[in-house]
Design a protein around this motif. Structure first.
Motif, short mmCIF file in Angstrom:
data_model
loop_
_atom_site.label_atom_id
_atom_site.label_comp_id
_atom_site.label_asym_id
_atom_site.label_seq_id
_atom_site.Cartn_x
_atom_site.Cartn_y
_atom_site.Cartn_z
N GLY A 201 0.97 -1.05 0.71
CA GLY A 201 -0.10 -0.33 -0.13
C GLY A 201 0.63 0.94 -0.38
N PRO A 202 0.31 2.27 0.64
CA PRO A 202 -1.06 2.88 0.69
C PRO A 202 -1.80 3.02 -0.30
CG PRO A 202 -0.09 4.75 0.88
CD PRO A 202 1.31 3.79 0.34
N ASN A 203 -3.20 2.81 -0.24
CA ASN A 203 -3.84 2.99 -1.68
C ASN A 203 -4.87 4.25 -0.62
OD1 ASN A 203 -5.64 2.41 -3.81
ND2 ASN A 203 -7.62 2.96 -2.81
N ALA A 204 -5.09 5.75 -1.54
CA ALA A 204 -5.12 6.62 -0.91
C ALA A 204 -6.64 7.69 -1.19
CB ALA A 204 -3.78 7.85 -1.51
N VAL A 205 -8.01 7.42 0.11
CA VAL A 205 -9.09 8.06 -0.03
C VAL A 205 -9.05 8.98 0.69
CG1 VAL A 205 -9.65 5.26 -1.17
CG2 VAL A 205 -9.33 5.57 0.71
N LEU A 206 -9.89 10.04 0.08
CA LEU A 206 -10.62 10.83 1.11
C LEU A 206 -10.83 10.24 1.94
CD1 LEU A 206 -10.92 13.95 1.23
CD2 LEU A 206 -12.81 14.09 0.30
N ALA A 207 -10.37 10.46 3.52
CA ALA A 207 -11.11 10.42 4.69
C ALA A 207 -12.30 11.15 4.97
CB ALA A 207 -9.78 10.17 5.65
N LEU A 208 -13.12 10.96 5.97
CA LEU A 208 -14.31 11.06 6.63
C LEU A 208 -14.15 11.26 7.73
CD1 LEU A 208 -17.02 9.47 4.34
CD2 LEU A 208 -16.17 11.18 3.68
N HIS A 209 -12.95 11.24 8.54
CA HIS A 209 -12.65 11.73 9.63
C HIS A 209 -10.97 11.96 9.62
CE1 HIS A 209 -12.40 11.85 13.82
NE2 HIS A 209 -13.45 11.00 14.36
N ALA B 105 -16.46 20.29 2.90
CA ALA B 105 -17.46 20.01 1.67
C ALA B 105 -16.90 21.69 1.45
CB ALA B 105 -18.45 19.55 2.39
N ARG B 106 -16.91 22.27 2.91
CA ARG B 106 -17.50 23.76 2.01
C ARG B 106 -15.49 24.13 1.55
NH1 ARG B 106 -19.80 24.26 8.12
NH2 ARG B 106 -17.11 23.54 9.05
N ARG C 101 -12.12 22.01 -6.29
CA ARG C 101 -10.99 22.17 -7.33
C ARG C 101 -10.11 20.84 -7.45
NH1 ARG C 101 -10.57 27.99 -5.11
NH2 ARG C 101 -12.89 29.13 -6.28
N LEU C 102 -9.38 20.45 -6.71
CA LEU C 102 -8.89 18.81 -6.46
C LEU C 102 -9.45 18.12 -7.32
CD1 LEU C 102 -5.73 17.69 -5.96
CD2 LEU C 102 -7.45 16.98 -3.96
N ALA C 103 -11.15 17.81 -6.91
CA ALA C 103 -11.75 16.32 -7.72
C ALA C 103 -11.53 16.96 -9.38
CB ALA C 103 -12.80 16.89 -6.75
N ARG C 104 -11.59 17.46 -9.45
CA ARG C 104 -12.31 17.90 -10.58
C ARG C 104 -10.89 17.92 -11.44
NH1 ARG C 104 -14.79 22.34 -8.75
NH2 ARG C 104 -13.92 23.53 -8.90
N ARG C 105 -9.15 18.49 -10.81
CA ARG C 105 -8.64 17.58 -11.54
C ARG C 105 -7.96 16.85 -11.92
NH1 ARG C 105 -4.71 21.19 -8.31
NH2 ARG C 105 -5.73 22.87 -8.80
N PHE C 106 -8.34 15.89 -10.83
CA PHE C 106 -7.75 14.32 -10.57
C PHE C 106 -9.28 13.96 -9.88
CE2 PHE C 106 -4.17 16.63 -8.65
CZ PHE C 106 -3.49 16.62 -10.12
N ALA C 107 -10.35 13.98 -11.30
CA ALA C 107 -11.04 12.81 -10.93
C ALA C 107 -10.93 11.26 -11.48
CB ALA C 107 -12.53 13.18 -11.51
#
Length: 397
Positions: free
Chosen positions: A266-274, A292-293, A299-305
């Motif tokens: 690993g690691p596999n990298a995902v957005l953490a919700l905590h 979310a705010r 902007r990062l999500a759009r760039r690396f969707a």
């Protein structure tokens, strides 16, 4: 220089190394750690790799401190009886189209003063018989260490100083008259001449608590790991890494033989919700709302969707995870993997969606805030501690 009281918030390896350096300079550190043990978060949930410094932009803090830290943390471990093994690693070009990036990485290693040698497929298999490589870099100075044990050694060195576990900073203000800081805790107020913020996953929040607008915001990413079944550990002798994508801050899924003989993947990298979400089910509504705010998140999500989708799919599918590893070691299959403990990376991000690539340290009167110290911060901890201690002393002048 006159001895001063300095309150350090955060009992991970960077906070403890900074406290040690302040004590060595004759100051009086007070360390506040909200958890009941040292190294409870990033330091205690990483891959325990001593990085060589080949990935980072020449001249950057990461490059300089990682190369120096590679030597200093190994020397410290050996001096204090901490387990360490300088075993070297392979960075593998698994296909011909990755060779130009491998060559660029070799040039960067040379610019940073890292002992890295370009080798062919046959020599790569001498180091790792199961590896699939058309070419590779052999990096001799990479190692494996027990970073929580380093923290335990730092705590022993700080014996006699004011170290407080289970102590959360709930408010921070300048002392009356402007001569220092006051940190309110559930047990009372701590008064000091200066403040150092080494709070890692909460460093931006501590900065705001101290009246400072941080130049970046922490967005947490969970790093998910598997390990090889004991009867399949023979497939990996040391450390095997892919050629990284220079556009991303993560090094890609790799294989690491640990000090106990286990092999982590690993690691596999995902957005953490905590911010302290080591399990998928760990969710903090407040942390989710902060992410979310923050406009940088979108902007990062759009760039690396596409990259983000790939990471999520690999998180949900052990078969996909195994397929990524099989690019490096073809013999690895889905059945060879079992889940292992995850970590959370405190990634600093700017409002434009750019990820802070270097260590980031902000200052204010009588305050130093370490706002971005992900990998290789543990490797570089003694160097970061020296740098931060110097910044603290400058804040008094």
């Amino acid at each position: 220089m006159t001895a001063r009281r300095v309150v350090v918030i955060g009992g991970g390896i960077v906070g403890l190394a900074t406290a040690r350096e302040l004590a060595r300079r004759g100051h009086e550190p007070i360390v506040l750690e909200k958890e009941s043990r040292w190294a409870a978060h990033q330091t205690g949930h990483n891959s325990n790799v001593v990085h060589a410094g080949l990935y980072y932009k020449p001249g950057s803090l990461k490059a300089r401190m990682s190369v120096a830290g590679n030597a200093s943390i190994v020397a410290y471990a050996r001096e204090h009886g901490v387990p360490v093994d300088v075993c070297g690693k392979l960075v593998v070009a698994a296909s011909p189209d990755e060779v130009p990036r491998l060559d660029a990485l070799a040039e960067r290693a040379a610019a940073n003063g890292v002992p890295a040698r370009r080798i062919g497929a046959d020599e790569a298999r001498e180091h790792e018989p199961e590896v699939a490589a058309v070419a590779a870099l052999r990096v001799e100075s990479t190692g494996i260490i027990d970073f929580p044990a380093v923290c335990a050694a730092l705590v022993r060195e700080l014996d006699g100083h004011d170290l407080r576990l289970g102590t959360r900073a709930v408010a921070i203000r300048r002392a009356l008259g402007g001569g220092g800081v006051e940190v309110a805790t559930p047990d009372g107020v701590v008064r000091a001449d200066a403040l150092v913020n080494c709070a890692g996953l909460h460093s931006d929040r501590i900065a705001r608590l101290a009246g400072v607008t941080p130049s970046a915001v922490i967005v947490p990413f969970r790093g998910e790991y598997h390990e090889l079944r004991p009867d399949r550990r023979h497939l990996v002798r040391g450390l095997i890494y892919p050629v990284p994508d220079p556009a991303l801050p993560f090094l890609g899924v790799h294989l690491t033989r640990m000090l106990d003989g286990s092999v982590h993947a690993g690691p596999n990298a995902v957005l953490a919700l905590h911010r302290e979400g080591y399990r998928r089910r760990d969710v903090s509504p407040a942390d989710v709302a902060d992410v979310a705010r923050f406009p940088g998140t979108w902007r990062l999500a759009r760039r690396f969707a596409r990259t983000g989708v790939d990471e999520v799919l690999r998180s949900l599918s052990r078969k996909r995870f195994a397929r990524s590893l099989a690019r490096l070691v073809p013999a690895i299959t889905e059945d060879d993997l079992v889940p292992a403990a995850a970590g959370v990376r405190a990634q600093a991000m700017r409002a434009d969606g750019s990820l802070v690539d270097d260590f980031l340290i902000d200052t204010a009167p009588r305050q130093v805030h370490v706002l971005n110290a992900p990998s290789p911060a543990a490797t570089s901890a003694l160097e970061i501690g020296g740098h931060v201690a110097g910044r603290v002393e400058l804040s008094w002048s």
